[in-house]
Design a protein around this motif. Sequence first.
Motif, PDB file in Angstrom:
ATOM      1  N   LYS A 156       0.826  -1.211   0.000  1.00 53.86           N
ATOM      2  CA  LYS A 156       0.000   0.000   0.000  1.00 53.86           C
ATOM      3  C   LYS A 156       0.862   1.265   0.000  1.00 53.86           C
ATOM      4  O   LYS A 156       0.519   2.250  -0.642  1.00 53.86           O
ATOM      5  N   VAL A 157       1.983   1.229   0.709  1.00 59.29           N
ATOM      6  CA  VAL A 157       2.903   2.372   0.682  1.00 59.29           C
ATOM      7  C   VAL A 157       3.531   2.495  -0.704  1.00 59.29           C
ATOM      8  O   VAL A 157       3.699   3.603  -1.220  1.00 59.29           O
ATOM      9  N   ALA A 158       3.844   1.369  -1.326  1.00 62.81           N
ATOM     10  CA  ALA A 158       4.383   1.393  -2.687  1.00 62.81           C
ATOM     11  C   ALA A 158       3.368   2.002  -3.655  1.00 62.81           C
ATOM     12  O   ALA A 158       3.739   2.782  -4.547  1.00 62.81           O
ATOM     13  N   ASP A 159       2.101   1.660  -3.488  1.00 73.40           N
ATOM     14  CA  ASP A 159       1.047   2.246  -4.324  1.00 73.40           C
ATOM     15  C   ASP A 159       0.978   3.761  -4.112  1.00 73.40           C
ATOM     16  O   ASP A 159       0.854   4.531  -5.074  1.00 73.40           O
ATOM     17  N   GLU A 216       3.992   5.402  -5.836  1.00 73.38           N
ATOM     18  CA  GLU A 216       3.805   5.502  -7.284  1.00 73.38           C
ATOM     19  C   GLU A 216       2.834   6.621  -7.643  1.00 73.38           C
ATOM     20  O   GLU A 216       3.078   7.382  -8.568  1.00 73.38           O
ATOM     21  N   SER A 217       1.743   6.734  -6.895  1.00 67.25           N
ATOM     22  CA  SER A 217       0.748   7.765  -7.199  1.00 67.25           C
ATOM     23  C   SER A 217       1.297   9.167  -6.940  1.00 67.25           C
ATOM     24  O   SER A 217       0.906  10.122  -7.613  1.00 67.25           O
ATOM     25  N   GLU A 218       2.193   9.290  -5.975  1.00 65.00           N
ATOM     26  CA  GLU A 218       2.784  10.592  -5.645  1.00 65.00           C
ATOM     27  C   GLU A 218       4.086  10.850  -6.408  1.00 65.00           C
ATOM     28  O   GLU A 218       4.633  11.947  -6.329  1.00 65.00           O
ATOM     29  N   ASP A 219       4.599   9.824  -7.089  1.00 62.62           N
ATOM     30  CA  ASP A 219       5.913   9.879  -7.735  1.00 62.62           C
ATOM     31  C   ASP A 219       6.976  10.337  -6.730  1.00 62.62           C
ATOM     32  O   ASP A 219       7.802  11.211  -6.993  1.00 62.62           O
ATOM     33  N   ASN A 278       6.466  17.477   0.764  1.00 60.24           N
ATOM     34  CA  ASN A 278       5.951  16.191   0.273  1.00 60.24           C
ATOM     35  C   ASN A 278       6.318  15.033   1.192  1.00 60.24           C
ATOM     36  O   ASN A 278       5.563  14.075   1.321  1.00 60.24           O
ATOM     37  N   ASP A 279       7.485  15.107   1.840  1.00 58.04           N
ATOM     38  CA  ASP A 279       7.894  14.043   2.753  1.00 58.04           C
ATOM     39  C   ASP A 279       6.967  13.973   3.957  1.00 58.04           C
ATOM     40  O   ASP A 279       6.574  12.895   4.391  1.00 58.04           O
ATOM     41  N   PHE A 280       6.600  15.139   4.477  1.00 50.50           N
ATOM     42  CA  PHE A 280       5.703  15.196   5.628  1.00 50.50           C
ATOM     43  C   PHE A 280       4.301  14.715   5.249  1.00 50.50           C
ATOM     44  O   PHE A 280       3.650  13.997   6.003  1.00 50.50           O
ATOM     45  N   ILE A 281       3.863  15.085   4.049  1.00 49.27           N
ATOM     46  CA  ILE A 281       2.547  14.646   3.567  1.00 49.27           C
ATOM     47  C   ILE A 281       2.525  13.129   3.391  1.00 49.27           C
ATOM     48  O   ILE A 281       1.589  12.456   3.832  1.00 49.27           O
ATOM     49  N   CYS A 282       3.559  12.576   2.779  1.00 52.12           N
ATOM     50  CA  CYS A 282       3.617  11.129   2.567  1.00 52.12           C
ATOM     51  C   CYS A 282       3.757  10.378   3.894  1.00 52.12           C
ATOM     52  O   CYS A 282       3.205   9.286   4.049  1.00 52.12           O
ATOM     53  N   ALA A 283       4.456  10.961   4.848  1.00 48.75           N
ATOM     54  CA  ALA A 283       4.556  10.345   6.176  1.00 48.75           C
ATOM     55  C   ALA A 283       3.175  10.271   6.821  1.00 48.75           C
ATOM     56  O   ALA A 283       2.787   9.229   7.370  1.00 48.75           O
TER      57      ALA A 283
END
Length: 93
Positions: free
Chosen positions: A40-43, A46-49, A76-81
């Motif tokens: 799910k993190v990989a997905d 990919e969606s966030e590139d 973006n790192d904080f958002i993805c975290a």
Amino acid sequence: CIRDRKELDNWKIELHDNIKQLVKQFKFSNYEDSVTFCQKVADLAESEDHHPKITVEWGKVSLEWWSHKIEGLHMNDFICAAKSDEIFLTVEQ
């Protein structure tokens, strides 16, 4: 906007190879949930590139988010975290 580590649950800012990274370890009750979380993190990645370092072991997954291009932390790192935390809630019972 999640730009402050204090707004993230148990994420740490660590220095690896002189590059600041957001790091967190997620614990699971079994290997299957660990792998499901990774997928799910990989997905998400990919969606966030935007791709983290993922280390999977029995019962735990470590994530490291940072921006390769700027060799440091970006919004973006904080958002993805934060999105990784949300994913964790859907996987771990």
